[in-house]
Design a protein around this motif. Structure first.
Motif, PDB file in Angstrom:
ATOM      1  N   LEU A 128       0.830  -1.205   0.000  1.00  0.00           N
ATOM      2  CA  LEU A 128       0.000   0.000   0.000  1.00  0.00           C
ATOM      3  C   LEU A 128       0.864   1.254   0.000  1.00  0.00           C
ATOM      4  O   LEU A 128       0.644   2.174  -0.797  1.00  0.00           O
ATOM      5  N   VAL A 129       1.865   1.303   0.867  1.00  0.00           N
ATOM      6  CA  VAL A 129       2.743   2.469   0.956  1.00  0.00           C
ATOM      7  C   VAL A 129       3.472   2.692  -0.372  1.00  0.00           C
ATOM      8  O   VAL A 129       3.554   3.817  -0.875  1.00  0.00           O
ATOM      9  N   LYS A 130       3.972   1.633  -0.963  1.00  0.00           N
ATOM     10  CA  LYS A 130       4.682   1.750  -2.245  1.00  0.00           C
ATOM     11  C   LYS A 130       3.753   2.255  -3.342  1.00  0.00           C
ATOM     12  O   LYS A 130       4.134   3.112  -4.137  1.00  0.00           O
ATOM     13  N   ASN A 131       2.534   1.743  -3.374  1.00  0.00           N
ATOM     14  CA  ASN A 131       1.581   2.184  -4.398  1.00  0.00           C
ATOM     15  C   ASN A 131       1.186   3.643  -4.206  1.00  0.00           C
ATOM     16  O   ASN A 131       1.010   4.374  -5.184  1.00  0.00           O
ATOM     17  N   LEU A 132       1.053   4.078  -2.953  1.00  0.00           N
ATOM     18  CA  LEU A 132       0.752   5.480  -2.693  1.00  0.00           C
ATOM     19  C   LEU A 132       1.865   6.380  -3.220  1.00  0.00           C
ATOM     20  O   LEU A 132       1.612   7.437  -3.805  1.00  0.00           O
ATOM     21  N   ALA A 133       3.104   5.947  -3.032  1.00  0.00           N
ATOM     22  CA  ALA A 133       4.242   6.727  -3.534  1.00  0.00           C
ATOM     23  C   ALA A 133       4.261   6.721  -5.065  1.00  0.00           C
ATOM     24  O   ALA A 133       4.473   7.763  -5.691  1.00  0.00           O
ATOM     25  N   LEU A 134       4.033   5.562  -5.659  1.00  0.00           N
ATOM     26  CA  LEU A 134       4.026   5.478  -7.119  1.00  0.00           C
ATOM     27  C   LEU A 134       2.911   6.311  -7.740  1.00  0.00           C
ATOM     28  O   LEU A 134       3.078   6.868  -8.821  1.00  0.00           O
ATOM     29  N   ASP A 135       1.786   6.409  -7.039  1.00  0.00           N
ATOM     30  CA  ASP A 135       0.657   7.192  -7.540  1.00  0.00           C
ATOM     31  C   ASP A 135       0.777   8.676  -7.217  1.00  0.00           C
ATOM     32  O   ASP A 135      -0.112   9.459  -7.537  1.00  0.00           O
ATOM     33  N   GLY A 136       1.873   9.055  -6.540  1.00  0.00           N
ATOM     34  CA  GLY A 136       2.111  10.455  -6.226  1.00  0.00           C
ATOM     35  C   GLY A 136       1.318  10.970  -5.036  1.00  0.00           C
ATOM     36  O   GLY A 136       1.228  12.170  -4.818  1.00  0.00           O
ATOM     37  N   LYS A 185       9.750   5.571   2.053  1.00  0.00           N
ATOM     38  CA  LYS A 185      10.934   4.851   2.532  1.00  0.00           C
ATOM     39  C   LYS A 185      11.003   4.857   4.057  1.00  0.00           C
ATOM     40  O   LYS A 185      11.311   3.836   4.672  1.00  0.00           O
ATOM     41  N   LYS A 186      10.709   5.998   4.661  1.00  0.00           N
ATOM     42  CA  LYS A 186      10.738   6.102   6.128  1.00  0.00           C
ATOM     43  C   LYS A 186       9.688   5.192   6.758  1.00  0.00           C
ATOM     44  O   LYS A 186       9.958   4.498   7.742  1.00  0.00           O
ATOM     45  N   LEU A 187       8.480   5.214   6.207  1.00  0.00           N
ATOM     46  CA  LEU A 187       7.417   4.366   6.744  1.00  0.00           C
ATOM     47  C   LEU A 187       7.769   2.886   6.639  1.00  0.00           C
ATOM     48  O   LEU A 187       7.608   2.124   7.596  1.00  0.00           O
ATOM     49  N   ILE A 188       8.268   2.485   5.491  1.00  0.00           N
ATOM     50  CA  ILE A 188       8.618   1.079   5.277  1.00  0.00           C
ATOM     51  C   ILE A 188       9.775   0.669   6.173  1.00  0.00           C
ATOM     52  O   ILE A 188       9.753  -0.403   6.786  1.00  0.00           O
ATOM     53  N   SER A 189      10.777   1.521   6.287  1.00  0.00           N
ATOM     54  CA  SER A 189      11.918   1.234   7.142  1.00  0.00           C
ATOM     55  C   SER A 189      11.495   1.068   8.598  1.00  0.00           C
ATOM     56  O   SER A 189      11.888   0.103   9.276  1.00  0.00           O
ATOM     57  N   THR A 190      10.681   1.986   9.078  1.00  0.00           N
ATOM     58  CA  THR A 190      10.202   1.915  10.458  1.00  0.00           C
ATOM     59  C   THR A 190       9.353   0.665  10.673  1.00  0.00           C
ATOM     60  O   THR A 190       9.500  -0.045  11.672  1.00  0.00           O
ATOM     61  N   TYR A 191       8.493   0.378   9.725  1.00  0.00           N
ATOM     62  CA  TYR A 191       7.632  -0.809   9.808  1.00  0.00           C
ATOM     63  C   TYR A 191       8.470  -2.086   9.885  1.00  0.00           C
ATOM     64  O   TYR A 191       8.211  -2.951  10.718  1.00  0.00           O
ATOM     65  N   ARG A 192       9.489  -2.186   9.058  1.00  0.00           N
ATOM     66  CA  ARG A 192      10.350  -3.384   9.071  1.00  0.00           C
ATOM     67  C   ARG A 192      11.137  -3.500  10.367  1.00  0.00           C
ATOM     68  O   ARG A 192      11.333  -4.604  10.880  1.00  0.00           O
ATOM     69  N   GLN A 193      11.572  -2.380  10.922  1.00  0.00           N
ATOM     70  CA  GLN A 193      12.272  -2.410  12.201  1.00  0.00           C
ATOM     71  C   GLN A 193      11.344  -2.892  13.303  1.00  0.00           C
ATOM     72  O   GLN A 193      11.747  -3.682  14.176  1.00  0.00           O
ATOM     73  N   LEU A 194      10.112  -2.426  13.296  1.00  0.00           N
ATOM     74  CA  LEU A 194       9.138  -2.851  14.312  1.00  0.00           C
ATOM     75  C   LEU A 194       8.784  -4.338  14.161  1.00  0.00           C
ATOM     76  O   LEU A 194       8.555  -5.023  15.163  1.00  0.00           O
ATOM     77  N   GLU A 195       8.767  -4.831  12.926  1.00  0.00           N
ATOM     78  CA  GLU A 195       8.466  -6.253  12.686  1.00  0.00           C
ATOM     79  C   GLU A 195       9.541  -7.152  13.276  1.00  0.00           C
ATOM     80  O   GLU A 195       9.260  -8.265  13.697  1.00  0.00           O
TER      81      GLU A 195
END
Length: 97
Positions: free
Chosen positions: A69-77, A85-95
């Protein structure tokens, strides 16, 4: 190449995406040439390439729905790449915890 011998990412692509990749190779990877061939703007081709890269990456990484979802939001502008990138990085760290 037979489908069962193909990599997983290749099997996920639609016929139109495969043709786009073929044209890209025939244009020696030139986005400018692709824009002329498809009679669209350079940014349109860039977006299409970005979406194709994302689709292939998602198969390779097995990303979950939030990351997709985050990647698609970025791709769609709808959000910047930096924010995504920050959201995904933080999410992966929390996982990992």
């Amino acid at each position: 190449m037979e489908k069962e011998n193909s990599p997983a990412w290749l099997n996920k692509l639609e016929r139109e995406e495969l043709e786009f990749m073929r044209q890209f190779v025939l244009c020696s990877g030139s986005l400018k040439s692709m824009a002329k061939r498809y009679d669209v703007s350079y940014p349109t081709i860039r977006l299409r390439v970005d979406r194709l890269i994302q689709k292939i990456s998602d198969v390779d990484q097995g990303d979950d729905r939030f990351i997709e979802l985050v990647k698609n939001l970025a791709l769609d502008g709808e959000m910047s790449y930096e924010t995504a990138k920050k959201l995904i990085s933080t999410y992966r760290q929390l996982e990992r915890r």
